[in-house]
Design an enzyme around this catalytic site. Structure first.
Site, PDB file in Angstrom:
ATOM      1  N   ASP A  14      35.822  36.647  45.879  1.00 42.20           N
ATOM      2  CA  ASP A  14      37.085  36.600  45.167  1.00 42.20           C
ATOM      3  C   ASP A  14      37.561  38.054  45.052  1.00 42.20           C
ATOM      4  O   ASP A  14      36.772  38.988  45.224  1.00 42.20           O
ATOM      5  CB  ASP A  14      36.860  35.975  43.786  1.00 42.20           C
ATOM      6  CG  ASP A  14      38.142  35.814  43.000  1.00 42.20           C
ATOM      7  OD1 ASP A  14      39.202  35.577  43.600  1.00 42.20           O
ATOM      8  OD2 ASP A  14      38.075  35.924  41.761  1.00 42.20           O
ATOM      9  N   ARG A  15      38.827  38.271  44.760  1.00 42.79           N
ATOM     10  CA  ARG A  15      39.334  39.643  44.648  1.00 42.79           C
ATOM     11  C   ARG A  15      39.413  40.105  43.192  1.00 42.79           C
ATOM     12  O   ARG A  15      38.629  40.944  42.769  1.00 42.79           O
ATOM     13  CB  ARG A  15      40.716  39.746  45.316  1.00 42.79           C
ATOM     14  CG  ARG A  15      41.135  41.194  45.578  1.00 42.79           C
ATOM     15  CD  ARG A  15      42.583  41.318  45.916  1.00 42.79           C
ATOM     16  NE  ARG A  15      43.372  41.240  44.682  1.00 42.79           N
ATOM     17  CZ  ARG A  15      44.684  41.314  44.626  1.00 42.79           C
ATOM     18  NH1 ARG A  15      45.393  41.436  45.726  1.00 42.79           N
ATOM     19  NH2 ARG A  15      45.324  41.241  43.472  1.00 42.79           N
ATOM     20  N   ASP A  16      40.350  39.548  42.434  1.00 39.17           N
ATOM     21  CA  ASP A  16      40.579  40.003  41.054  1.00 39.17           C
ATOM     22  C   ASP A  16      39.382  39.658  40.163  1.00 39.17           C
ATOM     23  O   ASP A  16      38.963  38.509  40.099  1.00 39.17           O
ATOM     24  CB  ASP A  16      41.849  39.356  40.491  1.00 39.17           C
ATOM     25  CG  ASP A  16      43.081  39.705  41.306  1.00 39.17           C
ATOM     26  OD1 ASP A  16      43.142  40.821  41.858  1.00 39.17           O
ATOM     27  OD2 ASP A  16      43.988  38.861  41.396  1.00 39.17           O
ATOM     28  N   ASP A  26      48.652  38.972  33.513  1.00 31.73           N
ATOM     29  CA  ASP A  26      49.607  39.529  34.470  1.00 31.73           C
ATOM     30  C   ASP A  26      48.965  39.509  35.851  1.00 31.73           C
ATOM     31  O   ASP A  26      47.899  38.928  36.049  1.00 31.73           O
ATOM     32  CB  ASP A  26      50.008  40.949  34.058  1.00 31.73           C
ATOM     33  CG  ASP A  26      51.351  41.385  34.655  1.00 31.73           C
ATOM     34  OD1 ASP A  26      51.939  40.636  35.461  1.00 31.73           O
ATOM     35  OD2 ASP A  26      51.798  42.499  34.314  1.00 31.73           O
ATOM     36  N   GLN A  60      46.489  33.711  44.546  1.00 32.07           N
ATOM     37  CA  GLN A  60      47.506  34.688  44.161  1.00 32.07           C
ATOM     38  C   GLN A  60      48.795  33.965  43.789  1.00 32.07           C
ATOM     39  O   GLN A  60      49.821  34.093  44.454  1.00 32.07           O
ATOM     40  CB  GLN A  60      47.734  35.698  45.289  1.00 32.07           C
ATOM     41  CG  GLN A  60      46.549  36.585  45.582  1.00 32.07           C
ATOM     42  CD  GLN A  60      46.254  37.536  44.427  1.00 32.07           C
ATOM     43  OE1 GLN A  60      47.151  38.048  43.781  1.00 32.07           O
ATOM     44  NE2 GLN A  60      44.971  37.775  44.177  1.00 32.07           N
ATOM     45  N   HIS A  99      50.124  29.662  46.166  1.00 34.61           N
ATOM     46  CA  HIS A  99      50.763  28.526  45.494  1.00 34.61           C
ATOM     47  C   HIS A  99      50.505  28.493  43.989  1.00 34.61           C
ATOM     48  O   HIS A  99      49.505  29.009  43.499  1.00 34.61           O
ATOM     49  CB  HIS A  99      50.264  27.217  46.117  1.00 34.61           C
ATOM     50  CG  HIS A  99      50.478  27.166  47.584  1.00 34.61           C
ATOM     51  ND1 HIS A  99      49.435  27.208  48.485  1.00 34.61           N
ATOM     52  CD2 HIS A  99      51.611  27.114  48.317  1.00 34.61           C
ATOM     53  CE1 HIS A  99      49.918  27.159  49.712  1.00 34.61           C
ATOM     54  NE2 HIS A  99      51.240  27.114  49.644  1.00 34.61           N
ATOM     55  N   CYS A 107      44.570  24.789  49.506  1.00 33.32           N
ATOM     56  CA  CYS A 107      43.942  26.103  49.623  1.00 33.32           C
ATOM     57  C   CYS A 107      43.588  26.757  48.294  1.00 33.32           C
ATOM     58  O   CYS A 107      42.796  27.690  48.257  1.00 33.32           O
ATOM     59  CB  CYS A 107      44.813  27.044  50.457  1.00 33.32           C
ATOM     60  SG  CYS A 107      46.483  27.304  49.856  1.00 33.32           S
ATOM     61  N   ASP A 135      34.291  35.259  39.757  1.00 34.26           N
ATOM     62  CA  ASP A 135      34.184  35.530  38.325  1.00 34.26           C
ATOM     63  C   ASP A 135      34.662  34.354  37.482  1.00 34.26           C
ATOM     64  O   ASP A 135      34.840  34.490  36.286  1.00 34.26           O
ATOM     65  CB  ASP A 135      34.971  36.796  37.957  1.00 34.26           C
ATOM     66  CG  ASP A 135      36.472  36.613  38.110  1.00 34.26           C
ATOM     67  OD1 ASP A 135      36.896  35.835  38.983  1.00 34.26           O
ATOM     68  OD2 ASP A 135      37.216  37.259  37.361  1.00 34.26           O
TER      69      ASP A 135
END
Length: 180
Positions: A14-16, A26, A60, A99, A107, A135
């Protein structure tokens, strides 16, 4: 995790909240908002040397909500990729769900569409030889659905799922397991 040779395994990240700081309430809207988490760069360096592939899979929905465009997200990912490449970190792909939760796409994690797309692009990916690092509960559920091993990045332990403070701690754990 037991002692394994990871050279033919895929690591989905995962990224964030895993690679970069998650902005609560945000979105990372511009490169100036993007901040690597402590331990993520050194951890990614270790992990890119251990695994056959490193692939980011990220929800996202800020795109669907109009907080950033797909082009801006692409710019953020290009800059992140260049930053990693300068440090000798290999990243094999980034797969994005743009989405909104209500759109019922295939997805958005915990659905498996991003993982399936990665496997279309890299047909030798075996989900049973994959780890999903995230996370959130949706990351764990996605790992379960594709029958991959789940790993959490969080400060406190999480039941029966392996949890590490950051990617560096996870990388160090794997190195110790390999006796490196």
């Amino acid at each position: 995790m037991n002692r394994t040779d990871w050279k033919d395994w895929t690591l989905f990240l995962d990224r964030d909240g895993v690679i970069n700081k998650k902005i609560e309430g945000d979105y990372v809207r511009h490169w100036q908002h993007f901040s690597f988490l402590p331990g993520s760069l050194s951890g990614l360096k270790i992990l890119s040397s251990l695994f056959k592939r490193l692939i980011i899979v990220t929800n996202q929905r800020g795109i669907a909500r109009g907080f950033l465009t797909a082009e801006t997200l692409g710019e953020i990912h290009n800059r992140m990729g260049r930053h990693l490449q300068k440090r000798g970190i290999r990243l094999d792909g980034i797969y994005v769900c743009p989405h909104e939760i209500s759109e019922e796409c295939d997805c958005r994690k915990p659905r498996t569409g991003l993982f399936e797309k990665a496997r279309e692009d890299f047909p030798d990916i075996l989900f049973r030889k994959s780890i999903v690092i995230g996370d959130s509960a949706s990351d764990l559920e996605a790992a379960r659905k594709i029958r991959a091993r789940p790993v959490l990045i969080r400060k406190e332990p999480s039941g029966n799922v392996p949890a590490y403070r950051n990617l560096f701690d996870f990388g160090q754990y794997l190195l110790r397991e390999q006796g490196a």
